[in-house]
Motif scaffolding. Structure first.
Motif, PDB file in Angstrom:
ATOM      1  N   PHE A 480       1.137  -4.617 -10.228  1.00 58.12           N
ATOM      2  CA  PHE A 480       0.301  -3.440 -10.456  1.00 58.12           C
ATOM      3  C   PHE A 480      -1.107  -3.662  -9.888  1.00 58.12           C
ATOM      4  CE2 PHE A 480       3.666  -1.790 -12.896  1.00 58.12           C
ATOM      5  CZ  PHE A 480       3.395  -0.464 -13.184  1.00 58.12           C
ATOM      6  N   VAL A 481      -1.650  -4.862 -10.031  1.00 56.96           N
ATOM      7  CA  VAL A 481      -2.977  -5.141  -9.465  1.00 56.96           C
ATOM      8  C   VAL A 481      -2.943  -4.979  -7.950  1.00 56.96           C
ATOM      9  CG1 VAL A 481      -4.642  -6.995  -9.031  1.00 56.96           C
ATOM     10  CG2 VAL A 481      -3.801  -6.595 -11.341  1.00 56.96           C
ATOM     11  N   LEU A 482      -1.925  -5.516  -7.297  1.00 60.68           N
ATOM     12  CA  LEU A 482      -1.814  -5.391  -5.844  1.00 60.68           C
ATOM     13  C   LEU A 482      -1.618  -3.931  -5.427  1.00 60.68           C
ATOM     14  CD1 LEU A 482       0.464  -8.475  -5.053  1.00 60.68           C
ATOM     15  CD2 LEU A 482      -2.022  -8.299  -4.836  1.00 60.68           C
ATOM     16  N   PHE A 483      -0.849  -3.190  -6.224  1.00 65.33           N
ATOM     17  CA  PHE A 483      -0.627  -1.786  -5.872  1.00 65.33           C
ATOM     18  C   PHE A 483      -1.873  -0.953  -6.130  1.00 65.33           C
ATOM     19  CE2 PHE A 483       1.486   2.393  -5.979  1.00 65.33           C
ATOM     20  CZ  PHE A 483       2.270   2.269  -4.845  1.00 65.33           C
ATOM     21  N   TYR A 484      -2.662  -1.306  -7.169  1.00 62.04           N
ATOM     22  CA  TYR A 484      -3.956  -0.644  -7.378  1.00 62.04           C
ATOM     23  C   TYR A 484      -4.828  -0.804  -6.142  1.00 62.04           C
ATOM     24  CZ  TYR A 484      -2.981  -0.403 -12.447  1.00 62.04           C
ATOM     25  OH  TYR A 484      -2.461  -0.134 -13.673  1.00 62.04           O
ATOM     26  N   MET A 485      -4.870  -2.022  -5.613  1.00 68.38           N
ATOM     27  CA  MET A 485      -5.670  -2.291  -4.407  1.00 68.38           C
ATOM     28  C   MET A 485      -5.184  -1.448  -3.234  1.00 68.38           C
ATOM     29  SD  MET A 485      -6.195  -6.425  -4.345  1.00 68.38           S
ATOM     30  CE  MET A 485      -7.248  -7.287  -5.497  1.00 68.38           C
ATOM     31  N   GLU A 486      -3.885  -1.505  -2.995  1.00 70.88           N
ATOM     32  CA  GLU A 486      -3.321  -0.814  -1.842  1.00 70.88           C
ATOM     33  C   GLU A 486      -3.544   0.692  -1.927  1.00 70.88           C
ATOM     34  OE1 GLU A 486       0.980  -0.542   0.536  1.00 70.88           O
ATOM     35  OE2 GLU A 486       0.755  -1.771  -1.264  1.00 70.88           O
ATOM     36  N   ARG A 487      -3.304   1.272  -3.095  1.00 73.91           N
ATOM     37  CA  ARG A 487      -3.476   2.710  -3.249  1.00 73.91           C
ATOM     38  C   ARG A 487      -4.950   3.108  -3.164  1.00 73.91           C
ATOM     39  NH1 ARG A 487      -0.227   6.937  -5.038  1.00 73.91           N
ATOM     40  NH2 ARG A 487       1.404   5.614  -4.190  1.00 73.91           N
ATOM     41  N   PHE A 488      -5.830   2.277  -3.711  1.00 75.52           N
ATOM     42  CA  PHE A 488      -7.262   2.594  -3.684  1.00 75.52           C
ATOM     43  C   PHE A 488      -7.804   2.567  -2.250  1.00 75.52           C
ATOM     44  CE2 PHE A 488     -11.761   1.402  -3.958  1.00 75.52           C
ATOM     45  CZ  PHE A 488     -12.235   2.400  -4.800  1.00 75.52           C
TER      46      PHE A 488
END
Length: 545
Positions: A480-488
């Motif tokens: 989820f942390v990595l996906f938060y980064m990618e989406r942001f």
């Protein structure tokens, strides 16, 4: 009371009530017609927030969960309470409340299923199939009594009234034919109604049973174990009686019963880490990957054993986290101009920051983590946090000058376990120390914030815990942390404004999208390992050419 009517006799009626309106409406205040004034006093007490409103969103998610998902959530809450409760600020009180609500919902469902089962069994026990029901066949009302009476009663009455049977002194023989059909068959069920033999054949069977006992017992076993099939294709057992002159016999003399089978859905076995590593592409074994390249001083080193954290239900390690963070930093045709306005800290940075002693020499050595990068000139700083066996993300935003606002710290947590205030306070202190260091050194910066904000930066910083999609298990926090980064990175504006904070919400993306990042990272690493193998197998002369 009697009332006199002008042209008639007296009649009785209710006594009228006499009201003295002058006395009732008299005023002691001199007849002032003004209504009394209503004084509204504000209460200083703040209304307590209803627990129903607090957990309304959680209840909605809980209702749509299946029994299996509900049990998984309960198990996850219990594990988190055991491992993380003593580290949380509220001592795990919020987790206990959520656990209690999930357990109550599961208990309610089990009680409802038990009640439904009992009701179904009771309904089946009282349900009797009566094929000769006079009402269902549209017969006359006068025939109902005779048709609804038991077949045995009809047969018994007929035998008593039959003059041929009355002549026989052996009254037992009157039911000789019928006793054959209902005779016990070695403790087994009677002959089904579709296997009724004729009169002559039944006597033959009785006579032959004494001559050939083995044969008759075998045939009885077969007959008794046969079953009839009803209209609903469910096997039922019954025995037959001879036809009665008064009407056709009932097909079943006892209530139908259903067999209930408790089907337990077993989850497929979860692939272990050893099995996952064994099934990886052979190119991953006995190879080492330096990403993005061996010449990069900050390259992330990945080997075969590091891939084990990508197995199902495994926690992501710092090595894999840092690999994907470096992957997000790599310039592409669509993000080359975007990522240069970001600064990414590795997963090890925050742990060092917590232990930092803010002395002049210590902080100067600590500045090697960003290697003279002017972090205040960046638009965003992405900082992963690993604490208490859980990952979360802090994004430091530097707004535009038009907003006249200092840096904003956004905390994104997929389980809500980390203490946002404590984490943001540690980061604020680091930013204040860097701000003080730059001011003392006289470094000239092209800052996106106004001079007034810069001079009072220490008091202009604020933090905010934003609402983001939540994980459905306890092991996907790193994803989820990595996906938060990618989406942001894909959606954030060049410089954030207050109105842009609305992008963060619980429906920002579907949780499964973040969970699907696990196989995507695995495939990406396997592809990188293939490139390494191809380079190793290529002759040096071809590489030089």
């Amino acid at each position: 009371m009697e009332i006199d009517e002008p042209n008639g006799p007296k009649r009785k009626g209710p006594t009228p009530i006499t009201l003295d309106w002058d006395q009732l409406l008299s005023r002691e205040d001199g007849g002032d017609d003004r209504p009394p004034e209503l004084e509204v006093i504000r209460s200083n007490k703040k209304p307590k927030e209803s627990s129903e409103n607090i957990y309304q969103s959680e209840d909605l998610e809980m209702v749509v969960k299946s029994d299996r998902e509900l049990k998984e959530s309960i198990a996850r809450f219990k594990r988190n309470l055991k491992t993380l409760a003593h580290k949380l600020r509220d001592g795990g009180e919020r987790l206990r409340v959520s656990l209690k609500r999930h357990e109550d919902e599961l208990e309610r469902r089990l009680q409802r299923q038990l009640m439904n089962k009992v009701e179904n069994e009771c309904a089946e026990m009282i349900q009797v199939s009566d094929s000769d029901d006079g009402v269902s066949r549209g017969q006359k009302q006068g025939d109902r009594k005779s048709l609804s009476s038991p077949s045995f009663t009809k047969l018994f009455d007929k035998k008593l009234e039959d003059p041929e049977d009355l002549k026989d002194s052996r009254t037992v023989n009157a039911f000789e034919e019928e006793l054959f059909y209902i005779k016990p068959c070695n403790g087994r069920r009677g002959r089904p109604n579709n296997q009724v033999a004729a009169k002559g054949r039944s006597r033959m069977a009785l006579s032959s049973s004494s001559e050939e006992p083995s044969r008759s017992s075998k045939s009885g076993l077969v007959d008794c174990e046969k079953q009839t099939t009803s209209n609903d294709d469910k096997p039922t057992s019954s025995f037959s009686v001879p036809n009665s002159p008064q009407g056709p016999p009932s097909s079943n003399l006892r209530p139908r019963t259903r067999r209930y089978y408790n089907v337990v859905e077993e989850d497929p076995p979860v692939q272990t880490t050893a099995q996952f590593l064994e099934e990886l592409d052979p190119c991953v074994k006995d190879a080492t990957l330096y990403y993005p390249s061996r010449d990069d001083p900050d390259a992330v080193e990945v080997n075969h054993a590091d891939m084990g954290c990508l197995a199902p239900e495994a926690y992501l390690s710092s090595t894999i986290m840092n690999f994907y963070i470096r992957y997000l930093q790599q310039p592409t045709s669509s993000s080359e101009s975007t990522t240069c306005n970001y600064h990414f800290f590795s997963t090890y940075f925050y742990n060092k920051l917590e232990k930092l002693k803010y002395e002049e020499d210590s902080f100067r050595k600590f500045r090697k983590w960003w290697k003279d990068v002017s972090i205040f000139e960046k638009a965003y700083i992405l900082l992963p946090v690993h604490e208490s066996a859980h990952w979360s993300l802090v994004i430091i935003c530097f707004p535009t000058k038009e907003d006249e606002q200092g840096p904003i710290l956004l905390h994104l947590d997929s389980l809500g376990l980390h203490n946002s205030k404590l984490i943001c306070d540690n980061i604020k202190r680091f930013l204040k120390e860097e701000w003080s260091y730059l001011r003392k050194s006289g470094t000239r910066l092209d800052l996106p914030i106004s001079d007034e904000i810069w001079e009072n930066l220490e008091s202009k910083m604020e933090h905010k815990r934003v609402t983001v999609p939540q994980q459905k298990n306890e092991y996907d926090c790193g994803l989820f942390v990595l996906f938060y980064m990618e989406r942001f990175i894909k959606q954030a504006p060049e410089r954030i404004k207050k109105k842009d904070l609305s992008m963060f919400r619980r429906q920002w993306f579907q949780p499964q999208e973040a969970s699907n990042l696990r196989p995507a990272i695995c495939n990406l690493l396997v592809e990188e390992f293939r490139k390494v193998k191809e380079k190793e197998s290529t002759p040096l002369s071809q590489l030089l050419d």
